[in-house]
Design an enzyme around this catalytic site. Sequence first.
Site, PDB file in Angstrom:
ATOM      1  N   PHE A 267      33.993  31.246  35.538  1.00 30.02           N
ATOM      2  CA  PHE A 267      32.792  32.012  35.878  1.00 30.02           C
ATOM      3  C   PHE A 267      32.021  31.339  37.012  1.00 30.02           C
ATOM      4  O   PHE A 267      32.353  31.515  38.170  1.00 30.02           O
ATOM      5  CB  PHE A 267      31.930  32.221  34.631  1.00 30.02           C
ATOM      6  CG  PHE A 267      32.556  33.175  33.659  1.00 30.02           C
ATOM      7  CD1 PHE A 267      32.296  34.523  33.704  1.00 30.02           C
ATOM      8  CD2 PHE A 267      33.445  32.710  32.692  1.00 30.02           C
ATOM      9  CE1 PHE A 267      32.891  35.409  32.827  1.00 30.02           C
ATOM     10  CE2 PHE A 267      34.045  33.577  31.797  1.00 30.02           C
ATOM     11  CZ  PHE A 267      33.770  34.933  31.868  1.00 30.02           C
ATOM     12  N   CYS A 268      30.992  30.579  36.706  1.00 30.45           N
ATOM     13  CA  CYS A 268      30.113  30.023  37.738  1.00 30.45           C
ATOM     14  C   CYS A 268      30.814  29.020  38.639  1.00 30.45           C
ATOM     15  O   CYS A 268      30.511  28.948  39.827  1.00 30.45           O
ATOM     16  CB  CYS A 268      28.866  29.428  37.095  1.00 30.45           C
ATOM     17  SG  CYS A 268      27.866  30.706  36.270  1.00 30.45           S
ATOM     18  N   VAL A 269      31.758  28.260  38.097  1.00 36.86           N
ATOM     19  CA  VAL A 269      32.516  27.340  38.942  1.00 36.86           C
ATOM     20  C   VAL A 269      33.335  28.134  39.955  1.00 36.86           C
ATOM     21  O   VAL A 269      33.335  27.824  41.149  1.00 36.86           O
ATOM     22  CB  VAL A 269      33.408  26.400  38.102  1.00 36.86           C
ATOM     23  CG1 VAL A 269      34.379  25.624  38.984  1.00 36.86           C
ATOM     24  CG2 VAL A 269      32.545  25.446  37.278  1.00 36.86           C
TER      25      VAL A 269
ATOM     26  N   THR B 126      31.102  29.617  42.661  1.00 35.32           N
ATOM     27  CA  THR B 126      30.597  28.572  43.545  1.00 35.32           C
ATOM     28  C   THR B 126      31.687  28.056  44.478  1.00 35.32           C
ATOM     29  O   THR B 126      31.453  27.892  45.685  1.00 35.32           O
ATOM     30  CB  THR B 126      30.018  27.415  42.710  1.00 35.32           C
ATOM     31  OG1 THR B 126      28.931  27.926  41.919  1.00 35.32           O
ATOM     32  CG2 THR B 126      29.534  26.276  43.588  1.00 35.32           C
TER      33      THR B 126
END
Length: 180
Positions: free
Chosen positions: A116-118, A121
């Site tokens: 998800f966020c990794v 990013t």
Amino acid sequence: MRAVLVIDMQQGMADRIRAGRPTATPDAPGRIAALLAHARGRGMPVIHVLHDDPHADSPFRKGAPGGEPMPCAVPQDTEMVFWKQGSSAFHGTGLDQHLRVQGITELVVSGAVAAFCVTSTVRQASDLGYRVLLPQDALLGFDLPAHDGGQIDAGTIFRVTLSLLGADFATLTTVEALAA
């Protein structure tokens, strides 16, 4: 110049692990602590990005117990902390501007959640021209409900995520290799 970026290592993640949520990387918190110790020992910049979910029922909120950093990733007084409300650490945070002002061109990305966020990013960092190093042992990866029913195990999600990111957006590595 290289910096370590720690994403969403918050008590809400620790709560998931304590509750028995399957993870592909049970040693990730310890590996993140080792990565931070190495970076700090070398005077490398460490930057933390924490999630402040706009939904009132989310544990990942600034000021809520679930929003606090995990013990393995507590920011030191000299380390920058950014709060995000979206998936990417760059979205609406000023992170890109901070990195450019500091002359940082290479990011070691660690934290949660790999798929998800990794992922968001890492892809945005690559698009912005940063060289990304991804220590696969310093990432949290969980299972996921399948869109067509059932559950996709954490190991499969993690393997696919790293395969995608390593194919075009980041160089896969380990904490040990980075410390060498």
